[in-house]
Motif scaffolding. Structure first.
Motif, PDB file in Angstrom:
ATOM      1  N   ASP A  36       2.266   7.954  -2.467  1.00 45.34           N
ATOM      2  CA  ASP A  36       2.063   8.839  -1.213  1.00 45.34           C
ATOM      3  C   ASP A  36       0.826   8.351  -0.332  1.00 45.34           C
ATOM      4  O   ASP A  36       0.948   8.793   0.952  1.00 45.34           O
ATOM      5  N   LYS A  37       0.045   7.680  -0.902  1.00 51.85           N
ATOM      6  CA  LYS A  37      -1.179   7.228  -0.021  1.00 51.85           C
ATOM      7  C   LYS A  37      -0.695   6.028   0.919  1.00 51.85           C
ATOM      8  O   LYS A  37      -1.661   5.774   1.936  1.00 51.85           O
ATOM      9  N   ILE A  38       0.272   5.482   0.849  1.00 55.28           N
ATOM     10  CA  ILE A  38       0.790   4.359   1.673  1.00 55.28           C
ATOM     11  C   ILE A  38       1.645   5.123   2.674  1.00 55.28           C
ATOM     12  O   ILE A  38       2.501   5.698   2.305  1.00 55.28           O
ATOM     13  N   ASP A  39       1.353   4.992   3.817  1.00 57.14           N
ATOM     14  CA  ASP A  39       1.952   5.746   4.878  1.00 57.14           C
ATOM     15  C   ASP A  39       3.221   5.014   5.409  1.00 57.14           C
ATOM     16  O   ASP A  39       4.241   5.529   5.838  1.00 57.14           O
ATOM     17  N   TYR A  40       3.030   3.509   5.764  1.00 59.70           N
ATOM     18  CA  TYR A  40       4.210   2.697   5.935  1.00 59.70           C
ATOM     19  C   TYR A  40       4.067   1.330   5.122  1.00 59.70           C
ATOM     20  O   TYR A  40       2.997   0.947   4.746  1.00 59.70           O
ATOM     21  N   ILE A  41       5.310   1.036   4.749  1.00 54.43           N
ATOM     22  CA  ILE A  41       5.421  -0.460   4.431  1.00 54.43           C
ATOM     23  C   ILE A  41       5.976  -1.384   5.586  1.00 54.43           C
ATOM     24  O   ILE A  41       7.154  -1.095   6.083  1.00 54.43           O
ATOM     25  N   LEU A  42       5.599  -2.575   5.652  1.00 54.83           N
ATOM     26  CA  LEU A  42       5.991  -3.517   6.358  1.00 54.83           C
ATOM     27  C   LEU A  42       6.138  -4.770   5.997  1.00 54.83           C
ATOM     28  O   LEU A  42       5.247  -5.347   5.193  1.00 54.83           O
ATOM     29  N   VAL A  43       7.271  -5.130   6.197  1.00 54.05           N
ATOM     30  CA  VAL A  43       7.517  -6.690   5.428  1.00 54.05           C
ATOM     31  C   VAL A  43       7.653  -7.529   6.598  1.00 54.05           C
ATOM     32  O   VAL A  43       8.699  -7.428   7.529  1.00 54.05           O
ATOM     33  N   VAL A  44       7.342  -8.673   6.476  1.00 49.96           N
ATOM     34  CA  VAL A  44       7.223  -9.852   7.494  1.00 49.96           C
ATOM     35  C   VAL A  44       7.782 -11.159   6.753  1.00 49.96           C
ATOM     36  O   VAL A  44       7.255 -11.725   5.924  1.00 49.96           O
ATOM     37  N   SER A  45       8.699 -11.667   7.464  1.00 49.14           N
ATOM     38  CA  SER A  45       9.653 -12.935   7.140  1.00 49.14           C
ATOM     39  C   SER A  45      10.226 -13.374   8.191  1.00 49.14           C
ATOM     40  O   SER A  45      10.700 -12.712   9.155  1.00 49.14           O
ATOM     41  N   TYR A  46      10.621 -14.677   8.084  1.00 43.17           N
ATOM     42  CA  TYR A  46      11.731 -15.162   8.976  1.00 43.17           C
ATOM     43  C   TYR A  46      13.324 -15.246   8.072  1.00 43.17           C
ATOM     44  O   TYR A  46      14.160 -15.828   8.422  1.00 43.17           O
ATOM     45  N   ASP A  47      13.207 -14.634   7.130  1.00 39.88           N
ATOM     46  CA  ASP A  47      14.467 -14.632   6.194  1.00 39.88           C
ATOM     47  C   ASP A  47      15.241 -13.107   6.418  1.00 39.88           C
ATOM     48  O   ASP A  47      14.855 -12.260   6.161  1.00 39.88           O
ATOM     49  N   GLN A  48      16.221 -13.068   7.369  1.00 45.07           N
ATOM     50  CA  GLN A  48      16.956 -12.097   7.577  1.00 45.07           C
ATOM     51  C   GLN A  48      17.500 -11.274   6.273  1.00 45.07           C
ATOM     52  O   GLN A  48      17.591 -10.200   6.310  1.00 45.07           O
ATOM     53  N   THR A  49      17.803 -12.147   5.120  1.00 45.77           N
ATOM     54  CA  THR A  49      18.251 -11.283   4.041  1.00 45.77           C
ATOM     55  C   THR A  49      16.953 -10.487   3.420  1.00 45.77           C
ATOM     56  O   THR A  49      17.231  -9.412   2.874  1.00 45.77           O
ATOM     57  N   ALA A  50      15.921 -11.263   3.478  1.00 41.45           N
ATOM     58  CA  ALA A  50      14.774 -10.367   2.939  1.00 41.45           C
ATOM     59  C   ALA A  50      14.425  -9.199   3.767  1.00 41.45           C
ATOM     60  O   ALA A  50      14.270  -8.214   3.088  1.00 41.45           O
ATOM     61  N   LEU A  51      14.562  -9.426   4.964  1.00 40.47           N
ATOM     62  CA  LEU A  51      14.221  -8.283   5.847  1.00 40.47           C
ATOM     63  C   LEU A  51      15.326  -7.326   5.743  1.00 40.47           C
ATOM     64  O   LEU A  51      14.988  -5.931   5.596  1.00 40.47           O
ATOM     65  N   ALA A  52      16.618  -7.491   5.477  1.00 38.48           N
ATOM     66  CA  ALA A  52      17.788  -6.526   5.223  1.00 38.48           C
ATOM     67  C   ALA A  52      17.591  -5.771   3.976  1.00 38.48           C
ATOM     68  O   ALA A  52      17.545  -4.780   3.836  1.00 38.48           O
ATOM     69  N   LEU A  53      17.012  -6.583   3.023  1.00 37.37           N
ATOM     70  CA  LEU A  53      16.783  -6.011   1.725  1.00 37.37           C
ATOM     71  C   LEU A  53      15.387  -4.943   1.708  1.00 37.37           C
ATOM     72  O   LEU A  53      15.767  -3.930   1.433  1.00 37.37           O
ATOM     73  N   ALA A  54      14.505  -5.355   2.546  1.00 38.53           N
ATOM     74  CA  ALA A  54      13.345  -4.434   2.946  1.00 38.53           C
ATOM     75  C   ALA A  54      13.862  -3.031   3.406  1.00 38.53           C
ATOM     76  O   ALA A  54      13.432  -2.011   3.229  1.00 38.53           O
ATOM     77  N   ARG A  55      14.751  -3.238   4.448  1.00 39.39           N
ATOM     78  CA  ARG A  55      15.176  -1.999   5.244  1.00 39.39           C
ATOM     79  C   ARG A  55      15.953  -0.940   4.221  1.00 39.39           C
ATOM     80  O   ARG A  55      15.874   0.081   4.507  1.00 39.39           O
ATOM     81  N   LYS A  56      16.515  -1.667   3.244  1.00 43.19           N
ATOM     82  CA  LYS A  56      17.253  -0.756   2.291  1.00 43.19           C
ATOM     83  C   LYS A  56      16.377   0.262   1.410  1.00 43.19           C
ATOM     84  O   LYS A  56      16.736   1.363   1.083  1.00 43.19           O
ATOM     85  N   PHE A  57      15.031  -0.281   1.464  1.00 43.10           N
ATOM     86  CA  PHE A  57      14.205   0.530   0.740  1.00 43.10           C
ATOM     87  C   PHE A  57      13.263   1.328   1.653  1.00 43.10           C
ATOM     88  O   PHE A  57      12.226   1.951   1.228  1.00 43.10           O
TER      89      PHE A  57
END
Length: 214
Positions: free
Chosen positions: A47-68
């Motif tokens: 709960d103490k984490i307000d935002y999670i941000l994933v940075v990458s140039y791999d679209q697959t990794a970014l798509a996976l991150a958005r699912k979460f």
């Protein structure tokens, strides 16, 4: 104050290249996907984490991150971890985050309790809370309060470099030693340690051992 956890990740097919002598590209991709997923799941419960941000140039990794439910930043192909973190930090500022927690994905023993212990050390800005690796050489987690307190300097001897920079700027420094956080999966001997340690089996999902078993 809003806290943003930033997860930098290399392309899933390229990450953990130093395990190439024991794991094929397909198995390393599977491992990288597992590590990203487990990190997102862990951070998402805090709960103490307000935002999670994933940075990458791999679209697959970014798509996976958005699912979460994570926010994402697309980096260009020719980058490094420090440039990627700087770009992600600009995005964190845009959503009015005031603190940054950098969380690498190569911490297979990561638990919510470990993350909370790092966050719990914060409270005396300007400050950094830094987690060293087992050799007291690398930086395995870094909390920065406020954003921009120091510059990112990940790479060789990053633990000492981050501390020296904070000392020059007269920024408060807190070193958080946690057994689980000190272990980063990088070399073949790290993989062997996970396979042979019964203690670590309790934390490291047996499923991944089956999925990428040698």
């Amino acid at each position: 104050m809003p806290l943003c956890a930033i997860i930098p990740i290399k392309p899933l097919k390229r990450g953990k290249s130093r395990l190439s002598s024991i794991l094929s590209e397909d198995k390393r991709e599977c491992l990288n996907q597992y590590l990203l997923t487990s990190t997102l799941q862990c951070l998402g419960k805090i709960d103490k984490i307000d935002y999670i941000l994933v940075v990458s140039y791999d679209q697959t990794a970014l798509a996976l991150a958005r699912k979460f439910g994570a926010r994402t930043v697309l980096e260009n192909r020719h980058t490094n971890i420090n440039r990627a973190l700087r770009k992600a930090t600009l995005a964190a500022k845009a959503i009015r985050s005031s603190e940054i927690l950098v969380v690498p994905v190569d911490l297979p023993l990561l638990t919510g309790e470990d993350v909370l212990s790092v966050i719990g050390e914060s409270g005396d800005p300007p400050e950094i809370v830094i987690v060293p690796d087992r050799k007291m050489s690398g930086t395995n987690m870094l909390l920065m309060n406020p954003i921009g307190a120091i510059k990112y300097d990940f790479g060789e001897r990053s633990f000492r470099k981050h501390i020296e920079q904070a000392e020059r700027k007269k920024i408060n420094i807190k070193i958080c030693n946690r057994k689980n956080l000190s272990f980063d999966l990088d070399l073949p001997e790290d993989w062997e340690f996970l396979k042979t340690s019964m203690i670590n089996y309790e934390n490291f999902n047996n499923q991944i051992m089956q999925e990428v078993k040698i």
